[in-house]
Motif scaffolding. Structure first.
Motif, PDB file in Angstrom:
ATOM      1  N   TRP A 138      10.252 -47.412 102.990  1.00 37.29           N
ATOM      2  CA  TRP A 138       9.837 -48.471 103.972  1.00 37.29           C
ATOM      3  C   TRP A 138       8.416 -48.363 103.962  1.00 37.29           C
ATOM      4  O   TRP A 138       7.702 -47.462 103.446  1.00 37.29           O
ATOM      5  CB  TRP A 138      10.416 -48.211 105.402  1.00 37.29           C
ATOM      6  CG  TRP A 138      10.200 -47.050 105.907  1.00 37.29           C
ATOM      7  CD1 TRP A 138      11.144 -45.981 106.099  1.00 37.29           C
ATOM      8  CD2 TRP A 138       8.935 -46.695 106.860  1.00 37.29           C
ATOM      9  NE1 TRP A 138      10.512 -44.801 106.799  1.00 37.29           N
ATOM     10  CE2 TRP A 138       9.492 -45.139 107.376  1.00 37.29           C
ATOM     11  CE3 TRP A 138       7.683 -47.090 107.145  1.00 37.29           C
ATOM     12  CZ2 TRP A 138       8.494 -44.436 107.996  1.00 37.29           C
ATOM     13  CZ3 TRP A 138       7.080 -46.449 108.014  1.00 37.29           C
ATOM     14  CH2 TRP A 138       7.010 -45.167 108.284  1.00 37.29           C
TER      15      TRP A 138
ATOM     16  N   ILE B   7       8.308 -54.072 109.767  1.00 39.37           N
ATOM     17  CA  ILE B   7       8.448 -52.920 108.729  1.00 39.37           C
ATOM     18  C   ILE B   7       9.398 -53.704 107.623  1.00 39.37           C
ATOM     19  O   ILE B   7      10.464 -54.215 108.117  1.00 39.37           O
ATOM     20  CB  ILE B   7       9.219 -51.954 109.560  1.00 39.37           C
ATOM     21  CG1 ILE B   7       8.274 -51.312 110.747  1.00 39.37           C
ATOM     22  CG2 ILE B   7       9.804 -50.657 108.735  1.00 39.37           C
ATOM     23  CD1 ILE B   7       9.202 -50.593 111.977  1.00 39.37           C
TER      24      ILE B   7
ATOM     25  N   HIS C 236      12.045 -52.495 104.832  1.00 35.44           N
ATOM     26  CA  HIS C 236      12.853 -51.487 104.319  1.00 35.44           C
ATOM     27  C   HIS C 236      13.330 -51.841 102.812  1.00 35.44           C
ATOM     28  O   HIS C 236      13.575 -53.069 102.621  1.00 35.44           O
ATOM     29  CB  HIS C 236      14.173 -51.218 105.154  1.00 35.44           C
ATOM     30  CG  HIS C 236      13.654 -50.872 106.522  1.00 35.44           C
ATOM     31  ND1 HIS C 236      13.608 -49.475 106.913  1.00 35.44           N
ATOM     32  CD2 HIS C 236      13.185 -51.596 107.753  1.00 35.44           C
ATOM     33  CE1 HIS C 236      13.401 -49.465 108.078  1.00 35.44           C
ATOM     34  NE2 HIS C 236      12.899 -50.689 108.513  1.00 35.44           N
TER      35      HIS C 236
END
Length: 178
Positions: free
Chosen positions: A138, A149, A151
């Protein structure tokens, strides 16, 4: 000429029973007619950190009211697993209300202002800049509103965005649900 009254309706108690049963049947039939709850299409503005102009720090009741077609809800409180939330499993979007973040899964049904899902790692540099924190799977970006964020599916430059989360919290204070 008068219409002939059926014999079973001549008795008063039978009339009452017939009318009661008829009304019961009609009320049950009418009770089953419910309009399906319609939600607006989800539009996620990545740069402003909103879903249909709502930030992740909006309250539990506000989100339920704006998006009444949720598939699950967990009230905020100590007993809740992740602090409470409103969930749309059929659209693959989840609001974690106590922790002030939104998670968007790989099968998200809606529109992203920047098409991040499935994009290659590093291809977002022009739009997002350098990540504030990097990990194998991430990258966390500091945004005007808080944190984004991304991932990835594999730990390499070939990784593609599998799902994303964004919050009004900074990288130092965000608490994600595991």
């Amino acid at each position: 000429m008068r219409p002939k009254i059926p014999e079973f309706l001549k008795n008063t108690s039978k009339k009452i029973l017939f009318l009661t049963l008829s009304m019961s049947f009609l009320s049950v039939a009418m009770g089953q007619l419910k309009a399906k709850v319609k939600c607006p299409d989800f539009y996620v503005d990545i740069l402003n950190g909103t879903v249909n102009e709502m930030k992740p720090n909006h309250g539990w009741a506000e989100i339920k009211a704006k998006f009444p077609c949720f598939t699950g809800a967990e009230e905020e409180g100590a007993a809740s697993k992740c602090g409470g939330g409103i969930f749309f499993k059929d659209k693959d979007i989840y609001f974690y209300t106590k922790r002030d973040y939104v998670e968007i899964g790989p099968k998200f049904i809606g529109k992203l202002s920047i098409p991040l899902l499935g994009s290659k790692r590093g291809s977002q540099f022009k739009t997002l800049g350098n990540p504030k924190i990097k990990d194998d799977l991430w990258d966390a970006y500091e945004m005007q509103y808080g944190t984004l964020i991304l991932h990835y599916d594999v730990a390499s430059a070939a990784g593609k965005v599998k799902f994303l989360q964004f919050s009004t919290e900074g990288t130092e204070t965000i608490q994600l649900c595991e």
